[in-house]
Design a protein around this motif. Structure first.
Motif, PDB file in Angstrom:
ATOM      1  N   THR A 277       0.958  -1.347  -0.008  1.00  0.00           N
ATOM      2  CA  THR A 277       0.108  -0.040  -0.037  1.00  0.00           C
ATOM      3  C   THR A 277       0.870   1.411  -0.064  1.00  0.00           C
ATOM      4  O   THR A 277       0.684   2.087  -0.655  1.00  0.00           O
ATOM      5  CB  THR A 277      -0.810  -0.058   1.248  1.00  0.00           C
ATOM      6  OG1 THR A 277      -1.632  -1.083   1.465  1.00  0.00           O
ATOM      7  CG2 THR A 277      -1.900   0.984   1.043  1.00  0.00           C
ATOM      8  N   VAL A 278       1.949   1.170   0.838  1.00  0.00           N
ATOM      9  CA  VAL A 278       2.530   2.411   0.929  1.00  0.00           C
ATOM     10  C   VAL A 278       3.657   2.637  -0.537  1.00  0.00           C
ATOM     11  O   VAL A 278       3.689   3.861  -0.783  1.00  0.00           O
ATOM     12  CB  VAL A 278       3.818   2.155   2.170  1.00  0.00           C
ATOM     13  CG1 VAL A 278       5.163   2.909   2.004  1.00  0.00           C
ATOM     14  CG2 VAL A 278       3.107   2.369   3.425  1.00  0.00           C
ATOM     15  N   GLN A 279       3.810   1.576  -1.018  1.00  0.00           N
ATOM     16  CA  GLN A 279       4.512   1.773  -2.357  1.00  0.00           C
ATOM     17  C   GLN A 279       3.547   2.484  -3.271  1.00  0.00           C
ATOM     18  O   GLN A 279       3.992   3.141  -4.159  1.00  0.00           O
ATOM     19  CB  GLN A 279       5.127   0.745  -2.827  1.00  0.00           C
ATOM     20  CG  GLN A 279       6.565   0.298  -1.993  1.00  0.00           C
ATOM     21  CD  GLN A 279       7.243  -0.863  -2.683  1.00  0.00           C
ATOM     22  OE1 GLN A 279       6.714  -1.770  -2.869  1.00  0.00           O
ATOM     23  NE2 GLN A 279       8.570  -0.393  -2.536  1.00  0.00           N
ATOM     24  N   ARG A 280       2.218   2.126  -3.451  1.00  0.00           N
ATOM     25  CA  ARG A 280       1.449   2.647  -4.291  1.00  0.00           C
ATOM     26  C   ARG A 280       1.357   3.961  -3.904  1.00  0.00           C
ATOM     27  O   ARG A 280       1.055   4.796  -4.676  1.00  0.00           O
ATOM     28  CB  ARG A 280       0.168   1.844  -4.000  1.00  0.00           C
ATOM     29  CG  ARG A 280      -1.032   2.209  -4.904  1.00  0.00           C
ATOM     30  CD  ARG A 280      -2.118   1.183  -5.324  1.00  0.00           C
ATOM     31  NE  ARG A 280      -2.468   0.470  -3.663  1.00  0.00           N
ATOM     32  CZ  ARG A 280      -3.185   1.226  -3.167  1.00  0.00           C
ATOM     33  NH1 ARG A 280      -3.762   2.383  -3.313  1.00  0.00           N
ATOM     34  NH2 ARG A 280      -3.606   0.456  -2.069  1.00  0.00           N
ATOM     35  N   ILE A 281       1.142   4.364  -2.682  1.00  0.00           N
ATOM     36  CA  ILE A 281       0.969   5.866  -2.187  1.00  0.00           C
ATOM     37  C   ILE A 281       2.203   6.786  -2.637  1.00  0.00           C
ATOM     38  O   ILE A 281       1.919   7.641  -3.219  1.00  0.00           O
ATOM     39  CB  ILE A 281       0.746   5.924  -0.791  1.00  0.00           C
ATOM     40  CG1 ILE A 281      -0.702   5.342  -0.490  1.00  0.00           C
ATOM     41  CG2 ILE A 281       0.489   7.458  -0.315  1.00  0.00           C
ATOM     42  CD1 ILE A 281      -1.116   5.280   1.194  1.00  0.00           C
ATOM     43  N   ALA A 282       3.198   6.159  -2.252  1.00  0.00           N
ATOM     44  CA  ALA A 282       4.608   7.010  -2.665  1.00  0.00           C
ATOM     45  C   ALA A 282       5.360   6.479  -3.574  1.00  0.00           C
ATOM     46  O   ALA A 282       6.543   6.752  -3.796  1.00  0.00           O
ATOM     47  CB  ALA A 282       5.395   6.963  -1.309  1.00  0.00           C
ATOM     48  N   GLY A 283       4.534   5.923  -4.726  1.00  0.00           N
ATOM     49  CA  GLY A 283       5.183   5.049  -5.672  1.00  0.00           C
ATOM     50  C   GLY A 283       6.629   5.375  -6.003  1.00  0.00           C
ATOM     51  O   GLY A 283       6.809   6.481  -6.265  1.00  0.00           O
ATOM     52  N   ILE A 284       7.326   4.285  -5.924  1.00  0.00           N
ATOM     53  CA  ILE A 284       8.970   4.788  -6.311  1.00  0.00           C
ATOM     54  C   ILE A 284       8.775   4.553  -8.205  1.00  0.00           C
ATOM     55  O   ILE A 284       8.647   3.819  -8.674  1.00  0.00           O
ATOM     56  CB  ILE A 284       9.642   3.685  -5.949  1.00  0.00           C
ATOM     57  CG1 ILE A 284       9.481   3.722  -4.383  1.00  0.00           C
ATOM     58  CG2 ILE A 284      11.121   3.914  -6.303  1.00  0.00           C
ATOM     59  CD1 ILE A 284      10.335   2.645  -3.720  1.00  0.00           C
ATOM     60  N   THR A 285       9.017   5.854  -8.612  1.00  0.00           N
ATOM     61  CA  THR A 285       9.007   5.870 -10.171  1.00  0.00           C
ATOM     62  C   THR A 285      10.539   6.354 -10.541  1.00  0.00           C
ATOM     63  O   THR A 285      11.326   6.981  -9.728  1.00  0.00           O
ATOM     64  CB  THR A 285       8.191   6.939 -10.683  1.00  0.00           C
ATOM     65  OG1 THR A 285       8.225   8.296 -10.208  1.00  0.00           O
ATOM     66  CG2 THR A 285       6.624   6.487 -10.404  1.00  0.00           C
ATOM     67  N   ASP A 286      10.805   6.131 -11.628  1.00  0.00           N
ATOM     68  CA  ASP A 286      12.020   6.675 -12.300  1.00  0.00           C
ATOM     69  C   ASP A 286      12.186   7.959 -12.613  1.00  0.00           C
ATOM     70  O   ASP A 286      13.043   8.888 -13.041  1.00  0.00           O
ATOM     71  CB  ASP A 286      12.921   5.789 -13.364  1.00  0.00           C
ATOM     72  CG  ASP A 286      13.189   4.567 -12.611  1.00  0.00           C
ATOM     73  OD1 ASP A 286      13.685   4.628 -11.610  1.00  0.00           O
ATOM     74  OD2 ASP A 286      13.290   3.520 -13.102  1.00  0.00           O
ATOM     75  N   ALA A 287      10.949   8.693 -12.719  1.00  0.00           N
ATOM     76  CA  ALA A 287      10.683   9.942 -13.518  1.00  0.00           C
ATOM     77  C   ALA A 287      10.840  10.955 -12.372  1.00  0.00           C
ATOM     78  O   ALA A 287      10.860  10.669 -11.103  1.00  0.00           O
ATOM     79  CB  ALA A 287       9.106  10.199 -13.767  1.00  0.00           C
ATOM     80  N   ALA A 288      11.307  12.159 -12.771  1.00  0.00           N
ATOM     81  CA  ALA A 288      11.751  13.270 -11.952  1.00  0.00           C
ATOM     82  C   ALA A 288      10.352  13.977 -11.725  1.00  0.00           C
ATOM     83  O   ALA A 288       9.859  14.455 -12.814  1.00  0.00           O
ATOM     84  CB  ALA A 288      13.052  14.109 -12.719  1.00  0.00           C
TER      85      ALA A 288
END
Ligand SMILES: Nc1nc2c(ncn2[C@@H]2O[C@H](COP(=O)(O)OP(=O)(O)OP(=O)(O)O)[C@@H](O)[C@H]2O)c(=O)[nH]1
Ligand SMILES: [Mg+2]
Length: 380
Positions: A304-315
Motif C-alpha cells: 500500500t505504501v509503495q502505491r501511495i509513495a510510488g517509486i518511479t524513475d521519473a523526475a
C-alpha cells in the motif's frame, strides 16, 4: 602549529560554487576544529550561513533552484528511495523537464506573436493560432499528469502517514510496538491507556512511514481522554492510510467510522484467543501477542505504501512550492487555449513561462530564496 592537514584549492569557475574555493581537510577533533576556526576568523573569514555554498552556486548559474533543493533533500534523506529521488533532482532531472517545457512555451509564444504580427496581412494567422491552441492544451495535459505524479513524490519526501484507530484495549499500542520493534508505547490491560498520539518512523522497503498510535475511541471517561480522542480523529483525518483495528472479545461499535476519504485497512487482533474466527472477509487477522499474521500485515502495508509513495524513475515535483507553480502554469495554459484574442493568449503564455521560471529560479524568486536556503544545514 595547529594541525598537520591537507589544503585543496578549487579554482573557479569549475568549483561547486563557481568561485575560487579552498578546502581544509583537518583532523576533526573539537579542539582542532575550534583552533583552526578561530585562526581563520582572526584572518578575516566568517562562518558560512546555512545553505550559503548552494546559494552561491545557484546565483552563479551552477545549479537551478530545483537542483539546489535536491541537494537539501539528499542531505536529509533517511531511506534508500528518498536518496534516489533526491539525487535525481540534485542531478537536474526535474530541471531538465522544466527546461523542455519552457522551450515549448517559448515556441508557442513566438508563434502566437507571429500570428498577431501578420494578422493584418492575411498571412496564415489562422493556422498559427490553431497550432498554438493544440500545443498549449497538450502541455496543460502533461503538466496536470505531472501534478498527479507529484502527489506521490511529496509523500516519499515527507513520509506516508499511517494511523491506527480502534476501541480501547484492541491492541493498538501492542501493534505499534510490534511493527516498530520497540517499546515506544505503554501497553496495559486497562482500557484508555493511551492518550497522546505516539509517532514512530518506519522504513518500509525504502519508503519512510510515520505510524501513529492513538487513544482508543469510546464515550470519554474524563477530559484528558476526550482530548486524546479529539487528537486521534484529527490525525486520522490527515492520514494516507488508517489501520482500523478490532479484536477478539471486544465488542465492535458500529457507530465508529473512519473519515470518509481516507483508505482503510481492517485488522482483527487477538486471533490467539479461543473462539476467534480467524477468517473474516476484508480483514487481516493478527495476534500481536504471538506474532501470527504480522508478516502478512507488513507485506500488505509495504504494498500500500509503495502505491501511495510510488517509486518511479521519473523526475517529479516534491514540494508544495513546486505544486503551486505548476498549478499556476497549467491554469495559464488553459487560459491560453480559450482566450478570445491572440493578444490575450500570448499574455497567458507569458504567465505560464513566469510560473515555470519561478520554479527553476530564473524569474522573480528573490522572495523565496531565503526560505529555501534557510532549510539547509550549515556548510553546504
Ligand atoms: N491475547 C492477546 N492479548 C493481546 C493481544 N494484543 C494485545 N493484547 C493485550 O490487550 C491489552 C491491551 O493492549 P494495548 O496494546 O494496550 O491496547 P490499546 O488498543 O492500545 O488500548 P488503549 O490504549 O487503552 O486504547 C493488553 O493487556 C495486551 O497485552 C493479542 O494479540 N492477544
Ligand atoms: Mg494504547
Amino acid at each position: 602549529m595547529l594541525d598537520r592537514a591537507l589544503l585543496l584549492w578549487f579554482p573557479g569557475p569549475a568549483s561547486f560554487t563557481g568561485e575560487d574555493a579552498a578546502e581544509l581537510q583537518i583532523h576533526g577533533g573539537p579542539a582542532v576544529v575550534a583552533a583552526v576556526c578561530d585562526a581563520l576568523v582572526s584572518a578575516g573569514c566568517r562562518p558560512a550561513e546555512p545553505g550559503e555554498f548552494s546559494r552561491r552556486a545557484f546565483l552563479n548559474g551552477r545549479l537551478d533552484l530545483t537542483a539546489a533543493e535536491g541537494i537539501a533533500d539528499l542531505i536529509a534523506a533517511e531511506t534508500e528511495a528518498q536518496r534516489k529521488a533526491a539525487l535525481r533532482q540534485a542531478e537536474g532531472g526535474l530541471g531538465a523537464v522544466l527546461a523542455a517545457w519552457d522551450r515549448r512555451l517559448m515556441k508557442l509564444l513566438a508563434h502566437q506573436e507571429a500570428a498577431i504580427e501578420f494578422a493584418d496581412e492575411g498571412d496564415v494567422p489562422g493556422d498559427l493560432s490553431a497550432s498554438v491552441v493544440d500545443g498549449a492544451s497538450a502541455l496543460a495535459v502533461e503538466i496536470a499528469e505531472h501534478l498527479r505524479q507529484g502527489e506521490r513524490a511529496t509523500r516519499l519526501r515527507e513520509g506516508v502517514r499511517i494511523v491506527i484507530l480502534g476501541a480501547p484495549n484492541v491492541g493498538k499500542s501492542s501493534l505499534l510496538n510490534r511493527l516498530a520493534r520497540s517499546d515506544a508505547a505503554i501497553v496495559t490491560d486497562q482500557p484508555g491507556t493511551t492518550r497522546d498520539v505516539i509517532d514512530v518512523r518506519l522504513d518500509l522497503a525504502g519508503v519512510p512511514v510515520t505510524l501513529s498510535d492513538t487513544a482508543g475511541l469510546r464515550e470519554a471517561a474524563d477530559m484528558i481522554e476526550a482530548e486524546g480522542m479529539r487528537r486521534a480523529r484529527q490525525r486520522a483525518a490527515h492520514a494516507d492510510l488508517i489501520l482500523m483495528m478490532t479484536a477478539q472479545g471486544i465488542a465492535e461499535d458500529p457507530a465508529m467510522q473512519p473519515p470518509a476519504d481516507v483508505s482503510v485497512l481492517h485488522v482483527h487482533n487477538k486471533i490467539d484467543l479461543a473462539g476467534s474466527q480467524e477468517q473474516r472477509p476484508h480483514c487481516l487477522g493478527v495476534s500481536t501477542l504471538t506474532g501470527a499474521g504480522i508478516e502478512t500485515l507488513e507485506a500488505a502495508l509495504t504494498e500500500t505504501v509503495q502505491r501511495i509513495a510510488g517509486i518511479t524513475d521519473a523526475a517529479t515535483i516534491s514540494r508544495p512550492r513546486h505544486r503551486a507553480a505548476l498549478i499556476e502554469a497549467r491554469d495559464w495554459l488553459r487560459e491560453a487555449v480559450v482566450a478570445p484574442l491572440p493578444e490575450l493568449s500570448a499574455e497567458a503564455l507569458r504567465g505560464a513561462r513566469r510560473a515555470i521560471g519561478r520554479l527553476t529560479g530564473h524569474s522573480g524568486v528573490d522572495a523565496v530564496l531565503d526560505s529555501i536556503f534557510r532549510d539547509f544545514c550549515i556548510g553546504k
